[in-house]
Design a protein around this motif. Structure first.
Motif, PDB file in Angstrom:
ATOM      1  N   MET A  48     -37.259  47.820 -88.568  1.00  0.00           N
ATOM      2  CA  MET A  48     -38.706  47.951 -88.480  1.00  0.00           C
ATOM      3  C   MET A  48     -39.320  46.980 -87.476  1.00  0.00           C
ATOM      4  O   MET A  48     -40.478  47.121 -87.101  1.00  0.00           O
ATOM      5  CB  MET A  48     -39.330  47.718 -89.856  1.00  0.00           C
ATOM      6  CG  MET A  48     -38.928  48.764 -90.869  1.00  0.00           C
ATOM      7  SD  MET A  48     -39.553  48.411 -92.504  1.00  0.00           S
ATOM      8  CE  MET A  48     -41.293  48.660 -92.253  1.00  0.00           C
ATOM      9  N   MET A  49     -38.565  46.005 -87.028  1.00  0.00           N
ATOM     10  CA  MET A  49     -39.096  44.946 -86.177  1.00  0.00           C
ATOM     11  C   MET A  49     -39.684  45.401 -84.847  1.00  0.00           C
ATOM     12  O   MET A  49     -40.620  44.770 -84.375  1.00  0.00           O
ATOM     13  CB  MET A  49     -38.057  43.869 -85.940  1.00  0.00           C
ATOM     14  CG  MET A  49     -37.946  42.917 -87.073  1.00  0.00           C
ATOM     15  SD  MET A  49     -36.886  41.583 -86.602  1.00  0.00           S
ATOM     16  CE  MET A  49     -37.665  40.263 -87.456  1.00  0.00           C
ATOM     17  N   ALA A  92     -32.878  46.575 -92.945  1.00  0.00           N
ATOM     18  CA  ALA A  92     -34.111  47.370 -92.956  1.00  0.00           C
ATOM     19  C   ALA A  92     -35.216  46.662 -92.180  1.00  0.00           C
ATOM     20  O   ALA A  92     -35.965  47.300 -91.429  1.00  0.00           O
ATOM     21  CB  ALA A  92     -34.549  47.624 -94.393  1.00  0.00           C
ATOM     22  N   THR A  93     -35.301  45.355 -92.329  1.00  0.00           N
ATOM     23  CA  THR A  93     -36.320  44.587 -91.612  1.00  0.00           C
ATOM     24  C   THR A  93     -36.097  44.656 -90.113  1.00  0.00           C
ATOM     25  O   THR A  93     -37.040  44.857 -89.340  1.00  0.00           O
ATOM     26  CB  THR A  93     -36.309  43.119 -92.081  1.00  0.00           C
ATOM     27  OG1 THR A  93     -36.553  43.089 -93.488  1.00  0.00           O
ATOM     28  CG2 THR A  93     -37.362  42.311 -91.366  1.00  0.00           C
ATOM     29  N   ILE A  94     -34.852  44.505 -89.692  1.00  0.00           N
ATOM     30  CA  ILE A  94     -34.540  44.546 -88.261  1.00  0.00           C
ATOM     31  C   ILE A  94     -34.877  45.913 -87.678  1.00  0.00           C
ATOM     32  O   ILE A  94     -35.365  46.014 -86.553  1.00  0.00           O
ATOM     33  CB  ILE A  94     -33.061  44.174 -88.027  1.00  0.00           C
ATOM     34  CG1 ILE A  94     -32.864  42.686 -88.307  1.00  0.00           C
ATOM     35  CG2 ILE A  94     -32.627  44.520 -86.609  1.00  0.00           C
ATOM     36  CD1 ILE A  94     -31.420  42.252 -88.354  1.00  0.00           C
ATOM     37  N   GLY A 114     -31.565  44.412 -97.054  1.00  0.00           N
ATOM     38  CA  GLY A 114     -32.957  44.093 -96.740  1.00  0.00           C
ATOM     39  C   GLY A 114     -33.127  43.600 -95.315  1.00  0.00           C
ATOM     40  O   GLY A 114     -34.078  43.971 -94.626  1.00  0.00           O
ATOM     41  N   ALA A 115     -32.199  42.772 -94.860  1.00  0.00           N
ATOM     42  CA  ALA A 115     -32.267  42.266 -93.488  1.00  0.00           C
ATOM     43  C   ALA A 115     -32.112  43.401 -92.486  1.00  0.00           C
ATOM     44  O   ALA A 115     -32.815  43.449 -91.471  1.00  0.00           O
ATOM     45  CB  ALA A 115     -31.192  41.212 -93.267  1.00  0.00           C
ATOM     46  N   GLY A 175     -36.022  34.512 -92.910  1.00  0.00           N
ATOM     47  CA  GLY A 175     -34.721  35.085 -93.268  1.00  0.00           C
ATOM     48  C   GLY A 175     -33.603  34.060 -93.199  1.00  0.00           C
ATOM     49  O   GLY A 175     -32.734  34.016 -94.080  1.00  0.00           O
ATOM     50  N   THR A 196     -44.695  37.586 -85.048  1.00  0.00           N
ATOM     51  CA  THR A 196     -44.323  38.018 -86.394  1.00  0.00           C
ATOM     52  C   THR A 196     -42.813  38.141 -86.524  1.00  0.00           C
ATOM     53  O   THR A 196     -42.237  37.742 -87.536  1.00  0.00           O
ATOM     54  CB  THR A 196     -45.002  39.361 -86.735  1.00  0.00           C
ATOM     55  OG1 THR A 196     -46.415  39.214 -86.575  1.00  0.00           O
ATOM     56  CG2 THR A 196     -44.691  39.792 -88.142  1.00  0.00           C
ATOM     57  N   ARG A 197     -42.148  38.676 -85.500  1.00  0.00           N
ATOM     58  CA  ARG A 197     -40.684  38.786 -85.531  1.00  0.00           C
ATOM     59  C   ARG A 197     -40.046  37.413 -85.666  1.00  0.00           C
ATOM     60  O   ARG A 197     -39.094  37.235 -86.427  1.00  0.00           O
ATOM     61  CB  ARG A 197     -40.175  39.469 -84.263  1.00  0.00           C
ATOM     62  CG  ARG A 197     -40.337  40.965 -84.272  1.00  0.00           C
ATOM     63  CD  ARG A 197     -39.504  41.620 -83.189  1.00  0.00           C
ATOM     64  NE  ARG A 197     -39.770  41.099 -81.864  1.00  0.00           N
ATOM     65  CZ  ARG A 197     -40.564  41.664 -80.964  1.00  0.00           C
ATOM     66  NH1 ARG A 197     -41.174  42.787 -81.245  1.00  0.00           N
ATOM     67  NH2 ARG A 197     -40.732  41.124 -79.783  1.00  0.00           N
ATOM     68  N   VAL A 257     -40.492  36.194 -89.268  1.00  0.00           N
ATOM     69  CA  VAL A 257     -39.602  36.910 -90.184  1.00  0.00           C
ATOM     70  C   VAL A 257     -38.175  36.388 -90.039  1.00  0.00           C
ATOM     71  O   VAL A 257     -37.483  36.156 -91.032  1.00  0.00           O
ATOM     72  CB  VAL A 257     -39.667  38.436 -89.941  1.00  0.00           C
ATOM     73  CG1 VAL A 257     -38.561  39.163 -90.683  1.00  0.00           C
ATOM     74  CG2 VAL A 257     -41.024  38.980 -90.345  1.00  0.00           C
ATOM     75  N   ASN A 258     -37.730  36.190 -88.809  1.00  0.00           N
ATOM     76  CA  ASN A 258     -36.382  35.665 -88.580  1.00  0.00           C
ATOM     77  C   ASN A 258     -36.222  34.269 -89.177  1.00  0.00           C
ATOM     78  O   ASN A 258     -35.199  33.958 -89.789  1.00  0.00           O
ATOM     79  CB  ASN A 258     -36.061  35.628 -87.088  1.00  0.00           C
ATOM     80  CG  ASN A 258     -35.739  36.993 -86.539  1.00  0.00           C
ATOM     81  OD1 ASN A 258     -35.281  37.860 -87.263  1.00  0.00           O
ATOM     82  ND2 ASN A 258     -35.986  37.188 -85.260  1.00  0.00           N
TER      83      ASN A 258
END
Length: 55
Positions: free
Chosen positions: A23-24, A19-21, A16-17, A39, A31-32, A35-36
Motif C-alpha cells: 500500500m505504500m 500488506a503495508t509495503i 502485516g508488513a 515497523g 509517511t513511508r 511507517v518504516n
C-alpha cells in the motif's frame, strides 16, 4: 506452546508488513519513512521479547 505463539506472531507481523509495503506507493515520502521506522521498532521489540521468553 510458546514457540507456536511466537511463530504465529512473527508470521502475522510479516503478513502485516507485506500488506503495508504493497500500500505504500499511495503514501507520501514522509509517511513511508514514519511507517518504516515504527515497523523497525516493533520488529526489534518482538525479537527482544522472544529472546527474553526463551531465557
Amino acid at each position: 506452546m510458546r514457540g507456536g505463539l511466537m511463530t504465529g506472531m512473527a508470521a502475522g507481523m510479516l503478513i502485516g508488513a507485506t500488506a503495508t509495503i504493497m500500500m505504500m506507493p499511495q503514501l507520501d515520502h514522509r509517511t513511508r519513512r514514519r511507517v518504516n521506522k515504527i515497523g523497525r521498532r516493533m520488529t526489534n521489540s518482538i525479537l527482544t521479547l522472544m529472546d527474553t521468553m526463551r531465557g
